[in-house]
Design a protein around this motif. Structure first.
Motif, short mmCIF file in Angstrom:
data_model
loop_
_atom_site.label_atom_id
_atom_site.label_comp_id
_atom_site.label_asym_id
_atom_site.label_seq_id
_atom_site.Cartn_x
_atom_site.Cartn_y
_atom_site.Cartn_z
N ALA A 19 0.83 -1.21 0.00
CA ALA A 19 0.00 0.00 0.00
C ALA A 19 0.86 1.25 0.00
O ALA A 19 0.57 2.23 -0.71
CB ALA A 19 -0.93 -0.01 1.22
N THR A 20 1.94 1.24 0.77
CA THR A 20 2.85 2.39 0.83
C THR A 20 3.50 2.63 -0.53
O THR A 20 3.59 3.78 -1.00
CB THR A 20 3.94 2.17 1.89
OG1 THR A 20 3.31 2.05 3.18
CG2 THR A 20 4.92 3.33 1.92
N LEU A 21 3.94 1.57 -1.15
CA LEU A 21 4.59 1.70 -2.46
C LEU A 21 3.60 2.18 -3.52
O LEU A 21 3.93 3.02 -4.36
CB LEU A 21 5.20 0.36 -2.87
CG LEU A 21 6.39 -0.12 -2.03
CD1 LEU A 21 6.78 -1.54 -2.42
CD2 LEU A 21 7.57 0.84 -2.18
N THR A 22 2.40 1.65 -3.48
CA THR A 22 1.37 2.07 -4.44
C THR A 22 1.05 3.55 -4.27
O THR A 22 0.93 4.29 -5.25
CB THR A 22 0.10 1.23 -4.28
OG1 THR A 22 0.41 -0.16 -4.47
CG2 THR A 22 -0.96 1.64 -5.29
N ALA A 23 0.95 3.99 -3.01
CA ALA A 23 0.67 5.40 -2.74
C ALA A 23 1.80 6.29 -3.23
O ALA A 23 1.59 7.46 -3.57
CB ALA A 23 0.45 5.61 -1.24
N ALA A 24 3.01 5.74 -3.30
CA ALA A 24 4.17 6.51 -3.77
C ALA A 24 4.30 6.49 -5.29
O ALA A 24 5.25 7.07 -5.83
CB ALA A 24 5.44 5.96 -3.14
N GLY A 25 3.36 5.81 -5.94
CA GLY A 25 3.36 5.82 -7.40
C GLY A 25 3.89 4.57 -8.06
O GLY A 25 3.97 4.50 -9.29
N VAL A 26 4.26 3.57 -7.26
CA VAL A 26 4.72 2.31 -7.84
C VAL A 26 3.52 1.55 -8.39
O VAL A 26 2.49 1.44 -7.70
CB VAL A 26 5.45 1.45 -6.78
CG1 VAL A 26 5.86 0.09 -7.35
CG2 VAL A 26 6.66 2.20 -6.23
N PRO A 27 3.58 1.03 -9.62
CA PRO A 27 2.47 0.25 -10.16
C PRO A 27 2.11 -0.91 -9.24
O PRO A 27 2.98 -1.46 -8.55
CB PRO A 27 3.01 -0.25 -11.51
CG PRO A 27 4.05 0.75 -11.89
CD PRO A 27 4.68 1.19 -10.59
N ALA A 28 0.84 -1.29 -9.26
CA ALA A 28 0.36 -2.31 -8.32
C ALA A 28 1.13 -3.62 -8.45
O ALA A 28 1.45 -4.25 -7.45
CB ALA A 28 -1.13 -2.55 -8.55
#
Length: 282
Positions: free
Chosen positions: A230-239
């Motif tokens: 979730a943190t990575l996704t919020a930072a713009g990393v693709p799911a």
């Protein structure tokens, strides 16, 4: 004897070329690359530069002509690796390459590690190819954690979903030295090496090491795989990328990167690079 290295301008490949240059004539080394511009410094040293992406079977056949020994560095394109590796192996067989050393992953045929299936398939294809093979089952590169070092510098934390799992990492230069060694000695033909660092460290110890290097407190922020994704996704990393990173951390927590066999230090004739030394260079 002509030695070729695929991915020769990549992080690992360039280390291997530099190591080979200490014992081999530049003209006896073939750098197989995708981008000839990036290989210009190698050409200036006298290394043969041949352009052949893993997806171009015709170019691979031409690039491997006259090659005796080949280091097949695994593709970076997860999900497409086996097809690309198959192209290289087929071209090597047609060209009469005598040895392929392949950079696989620790315990490739038995580990549940998320990265393993494509490596296992490649190893099986190599076994059926008729070419003498040396399997370099590489563990984790300490350089893979450059992002955590940057986080520590900026925020004073190291965030991971690895729990209390340990990582027996070593530097790319360590693994490159092992690859160069097996390419120059027939005694390694047919051998499989489980390669890892001499010491398996925890992420709490990783944070403590950074505290000492940076001269200020660094805390290990342990999260769950879902929280990390979730943190990575919020930072713009693709799911997909976020989920993959979280799965790798879960595998780390399960201990799949913790094995210390001593194979790497034996091959290179010295201890592997300590964690503090490696992190200080990032």
């Amino acid at each position: 004897m002509t030695i070729a290295v695929t991915g020769a301008t990549g992080h690992l490949g360039r280390h291997v070329i530099d190591t080979l240059l200490t014992t081999q004539a530049p003209a006896d080394i073939v750098a197989i690359v995708r981008n000839p511009d990036k290989a210009a410094p190698l050409a200036e040293l006298g290394v043969q530069v041949r352009v052949a992406p893993y997806t171009d079977t015709t170019a691979l056949g031409e690039a491997l002509a006259g090659v005796d020994r080949l280091l097949l560095i695994s593709s970076s394109e997860v999900g497409q690796r086996f097809a690309q590796h198959k192209n290289v192996i087929d071209a090597a067989a047609a060209a009469g390459v005598r040895q392929i050393a392949y950079t696989s992953v620790l315990n490739a045929t038995t580990t549940p590690l998320i990265l393993a299936p494509e490596h296992k398939a490649t190893e099986e294809y190599l076994a059926a190819s008729g070419i003498a093979t040396t399997l370099l089952r590489n563990g984790w590169y300490t350089e893979n954690y450059a992002g955590l070092v940057a986080e520590a510098r900026e925020h004073g934390t190291v965030t991971a979903a690895a729990g209390e799992g340990r990582v027996a990492s070593a530097t790319r230069a360590d693994y490159a030295a092992a690859a160069a060694a097996v390419l120059q000695d027939d005694s390694h033909l047919g051998k499989t090496y489980e390669l890892s660092g001499d010491v398996a460290w925890s992420f709490a110890e990783f944070a403590d090491t950074l505290s000492e290097l940076l001269g200020r407190p660094v805390r290990y922020a342990s999260v769950t795989p879902d929280e990390l994704a979730a943190t990575l996704t919020a930072a713009g990393v693709p799911a997909d990328g976020a989920g993959f990173a979280a799965a790798l951390d879960a595998d780390t927590a399960a201990g799949y990167l913790s094995e210390t066999t001593g194979d790497l230090s034996r091959l290179i004739g010295r201890p592997t690079t300590p964690l503090a030394t490696a992190l200080a260079a990032l």
